[in-house]
Design a protein around this motif. Structure first.
Motif, PDB file in Angstrom:
ATOM      1  N   GLN A 144      72.203  73.368  53.028  1.00  0.00           N
ATOM      2  CA  GLN A 144      71.707  72.424  54.031  1.00  0.00           C
ATOM      3  C   GLN A 144      72.880  71.952  54.888  1.00  0.00           C
ATOM      4  OE1 GLN A 144      69.921  69.796  51.204  1.00  0.00           O
ATOM      5  NE2 GLN A 144      67.838  70.337  51.811  1.00  0.00           N
ATOM      6  N   ASP A 171      71.608  75.285  47.551  1.00  0.00           N
ATOM      7  CA  ASP A 171      70.735  74.147  47.230  1.00  0.00           C
ATOM      8  C   ASP A 171      69.251  74.527  47.204  1.00  0.00           C
ATOM      9  OD1 ASP A 171      70.592  74.353  50.089  1.00  0.00           O
ATOM     10  OD2 ASP A 171      72.223  72.907  50.241  1.00  0.00           O
ATOM     11  N   VAL A 172      68.634  74.645  48.382  1.00  0.00           N
ATOM     12  CA  VAL A 172      67.194  74.925  48.426  1.00  0.00           C
ATOM     13  C   VAL A 172      66.991  76.317  49.013  1.00  0.00           C
ATOM     14  CG1 VAL A 172      66.716  72.475  48.707  1.00  0.00           C
ATOM     15  CG2 VAL A 172      66.841  73.937  50.724  1.00  0.00           C
ATOM     16  N   ILE A 173      65.727  76.762  49.102  1.00  0.00           N
ATOM     17  CA  ILE A 173      65.467  78.087  49.652  1.00  0.00           C
ATOM     18  C   ILE A 173      65.680  78.068  51.166  1.00  0.00           C
ATOM     19  CG2 ILE A 173      63.722  79.877  50.000  1.00  0.00           C
ATOM     20  CD1 ILE A 173      62.471  79.147  47.383  1.00  0.00           C
ATOM     21  N   ASP A 232      65.065  85.989  52.242  1.00  0.00           N
ATOM     22  CA  ASP A 232      65.199  84.642  51.700  1.00  0.00           C
ATOM     23  C   ASP A 232      66.510  84.474  50.930  1.00  0.00           C
ATOM     24  OD1 ASP A 232      62.789  83.999  52.745  1.00  0.00           O
ATOM     25  OD2 ASP A 232      61.842  83.414  50.859  1.00  0.00           O
ATOM     26  N   VAL A 276      67.647  82.434  47.910  1.00  0.00           N
ATOM     27  CA  VAL A 276      67.002  81.688  46.836  1.00  0.00           C
ATOM     28  C   VAL A 276      68.053  81.239  45.829  1.00  0.00           C
ATOM     29  CG1 VAL A 276      65.256  81.795  45.019  1.00  0.00           C
ATOM     30  CG2 VAL A 276      64.932  83.090  47.128  1.00  0.00           C
ATOM     31  N   PRO A 277      68.131  79.921  45.540  1.00  0.00           N
ATOM     32  CA  PRO A 277      69.105  79.462  44.554  1.00  0.00           C
ATOM     33  C   PRO A 277      68.848  80.113  43.197  1.00  0.00           C
ATOM     34  CG  PRO A 277      67.529  77.723  45.118  1.00  0.00           C
ATOM     35  CD  PRO A 277      67.326  78.826  46.100  1.00  0.00           C
ATOM     36  N   ARG A 326      69.406  83.243  42.559  1.00  0.00           N
ATOM     37  CA  ARG A 326      69.176  84.677  42.724  1.00  0.00           C
ATOM     38  C   ARG A 326      70.111  85.238  43.781  1.00  0.00           C
ATOM     39  NH1 ARG A 326      63.460  87.093  41.829  1.00  0.00           N
ATOM     40  NH2 ARG A 326      62.635  85.734  40.209  1.00  0.00           N
ATOM     41  N   GLU A 337      63.137  79.481  56.603  1.00  0.00           N
ATOM     42  CA  GLU A 337      62.341  78.852  55.545  1.00  0.00           C
ATOM     43  C   GLU A 337      62.652  77.371  55.577  1.00  0.00           C
ATOM     44  OE1 GLU A 337      60.005  80.392  53.347  1.00  0.00           O
ATOM     45  OE2 GLU A 337      59.575  78.254  53.250  1.00  0.00           O
ATOM     46  N   TYR A 338      61.608  76.538  55.642  1.00  0.00           N
ATOM     47  CA  TYR A 338      61.800  75.108  55.819  1.00  0.00           C
ATOM     48  C   TYR A 338      62.734  74.554  54.752  1.00  0.00           C
ATOM     49  CZ  TYR A 338      61.044  70.169  56.142  1.00  0.00           C
ATOM     50  OH  TYR A 338      61.257  68.821  56.253  1.00  0.00           O
ATOM     51  N   CYS A 339      63.812  73.874  55.184  1.00  0.00           N
ATOM     52  CA  CYS A 339      64.815  73.414  54.230  1.00  0.00           C
ATOM     53  C   CYS A 339      65.215  71.969  54.470  1.00  0.00           C
ATOM     54  CB  CYS A 339      66.040  74.323  54.262  1.00  0.00           C
ATOM     55  SG  CYS A 339      66.852  74.380  55.862  1.00  0.00           S
ATOM     56  N   GLY A 340      64.430  71.222  55.239  1.00  0.00           N
ATOM     57  CA  GLY A 340      64.694  69.791  55.355  1.00  0.00           C
ATOM     58  C   GLY A 340      65.033  69.327  56.758  1.00  0.00           C
ATOM     59  N   THR A 389      63.139  75.025  45.690  1.00  0.00           N
ATOM     60  CA  THR A 389      63.682  73.831  45.117  1.00  0.00           C
ATOM     61  C   THR A 389      63.670  72.654  46.097  1.00  0.00           C
ATOM     62  OG1 THR A 389      65.822  74.758  45.727  1.00  0.00           O
ATOM     63  CG2 THR A 389      65.220  74.901  43.443  1.00  0.00           C
ATOM     64  N   TYR A 390      63.321  72.914  47.378  1.00  0.00           N
ATOM     65  CA  TYR A 390      63.300  71.784  48.314  1.00  0.00           C
ATOM     66  C   TYR A 390      62.383  70.684  47.803  1.00  0.00           C
ATOM     67  CZ  TYR A 390      62.900  68.862  52.353  1.00  0.00           C
ATOM     68  OH  TYR A 390      62.914  67.769  53.160  1.00  0.00           O
TER      69      TYR A 390
END
Lengths: 143, 268
Positions: free
Chosen positions: A50, A83-85, A98, A100-101, A103, A123-126, B134-135
């Motif tokens: 992020q 952190d996130v996808i 993608d 992917v945490p 992987r 991919e939506y990440c915040g 994980t979001y």
């Protein structure tokens, strides 16, 4: 019921089955070709977090937000996430994979045009997902 | 057939009724209300995207919350209840029974929708309609995300109760003189989509619970930092939502048969 001829139905079923077999075999073949990584491909580690992209070349040089590649060479990406996808996307070269945490995903491509291209997260990440961008700079060393 | 005209009834008589036509009407009104609410959010999004730069929504988190609630509303609070609306109204008539098999359960299934909608709209979560970890586990702000999970949980139970009701109504309460082979295709389509709901939806219900305990830190099913795998959620999620496409389209195909083939007065 029962007295009409059924051969048009069987012809229809046959045509559909033949078409589906053709599409399936063709798709399998294309998939096989595009998933084959050339042996001389240079490995680049791509890390999403992020909200930025980090690139690490084979020789250890690191870049943030910018990726310098050479025209005509093949590149093999290993994609990580901290952190996130996220999803690593170079729209102009149809690269989409993608991050992917936990992987490691891989994808490869070979840039055939010099210039600057957008790298974006798909991919939506915040909060700042909309602006998680980078620039791919393809240099023509041969010219 | 004699058309019986009823006197207008006060609204509370319809609201507290368990008769299948009344419950169907309530489903229809609720789903239409949510359609306009989800549509209003879509309008906000399109106005914002009308040209580059900021039009209406200066804060990216607000924009993220709007597209999340827009998608959630239209899929779970509009399309699903609108299918239930017509099914409740028509299926008992088509199988020639006085009501649904379990009228009170039917009303319960409906009345789970408004509180679920309230949770989703008051929370206004931001993690998209599919809420991938994980979001959704380590990053999505609460209590919005938790309210979304509870809202979807309630809607899942509501769909399962409704599906049980349709299956029992069609299989057990169908008129003895009406064989399955002569039953209208619309009733068949509700039987099929209800059976799909019974197989598919419990998986997502389980995934939501796992997501919730992950968010609370009590488990790590989808959190690689605790030995889990976020892709596991995607498998559980799509085990429900690939069939969901058919849950939604099969009643529509049933309507196609009723409107354009069985009662076709246009092209004959």
């Amino acid at each position: 019921m029962g007295h009409h001829s059924t051969w048009p139905e069987w012809v229809y079923v046959g045509v559909v089955v033949a078409l589906m077999c053709y599409v399936g075999a063709e798709a399998w073949n294309i998939e096989r070709i595009i998933e084959h990584v050339p042996e001389d491909a240079e490995l680049i580690k791509v890390t999403g977090q992020q909200w930025l992209w980090t690139f690490e070349h084979e020789d250890g040089t690191k870049e943030i937000g910018e990726l310098h590649l050479e025209k005509g060479k093949a590149y093999h990406f290993e994609i990580y996430s901290k952190d996130v996808i996220h999803s690593f996307n170079i729209h102009d070269y149809v690269v989409l994979m993608d991050a992917v945490p936990g992987r490691v995903n891989t994808v490869w491509f070979s840039p055939d045009k010099a210039g600057e291209f957008d790298i974006q997260c798909r991919e939506y990440c915040g909060l700042i997902h909309y602006n998680m961008r980078g620039t791919l700079i393809v240099e023509d060393k041969g010219a | 057939m004699v058309l019986e005209l009823q006197k207008p009834r006060p609204i509370w008589q319809i609201m507290f009724s368990t008769h299948h036509t009344d419950v169907g009407l309530l489903y229809l009104i609720t789903s239409l209300a949510f359609m306009f609410m989800g549509g209003a959010l879509a309008l906000l999004l399109r106005v914002e995207l009308f040209s580059p730069g900021v039009q209406l929504i200066a804060d990216s988190m607000t924009y993220n919350r709007i597209f999340t609630v827009h998608g959630t509303t239209l899929i779970f609070l509009f399309i699903l209840p609108s299918a239930s609306a017509f099914g409740n109204y028509l299926v008992p008539i088509m199988v020639r029974y006085k009501d649904m098999a379990y009228p009170k359960l039917n009303a319960v299934a409906f009345w789970m929708i408004p509180p679920a909608g309230a949770l989703i709209w008051l929370g206004f979560a931001d993690f998209t309609w599919y809420a991938y970890p994980t979001y959704s586990v380590i990053s999505a702000p609460g209590p919005a995300a938790d309210m979304w999970i509870f809202g979807l949980k309630i809607l899942g139970v509501s769909s399962i109760l409704g599906a049980i009701n349709f299956v029992v109504t069609i299989m057990k309460c169908k008129h003895p003189d009406l064989p399955l082979s002569k039953m209208p295709l619309l009733a068949w389509s509700y039987l099929t989509s209800s059976l799909i709901i019974l197989v598919a939806v419990p998986t997502f219900a389980a995934a939501l619970l796992m997501l919730l305990t992950d968010r609370l830190g009590a488990s790590g099913f989808f959190n690689p930092a605790m030995g889990g795998d976020p892709i596991a959620y995607q498998h559980l999620f799509w085990f429900t939502f690939h069939p969901e496409v058919y849950i939604l389209v099969i009643p529509a195909i049933g309507f196609y048969e009723i409107l354009f083939i069985r009662h076709n007065t246009i092209w004959t």
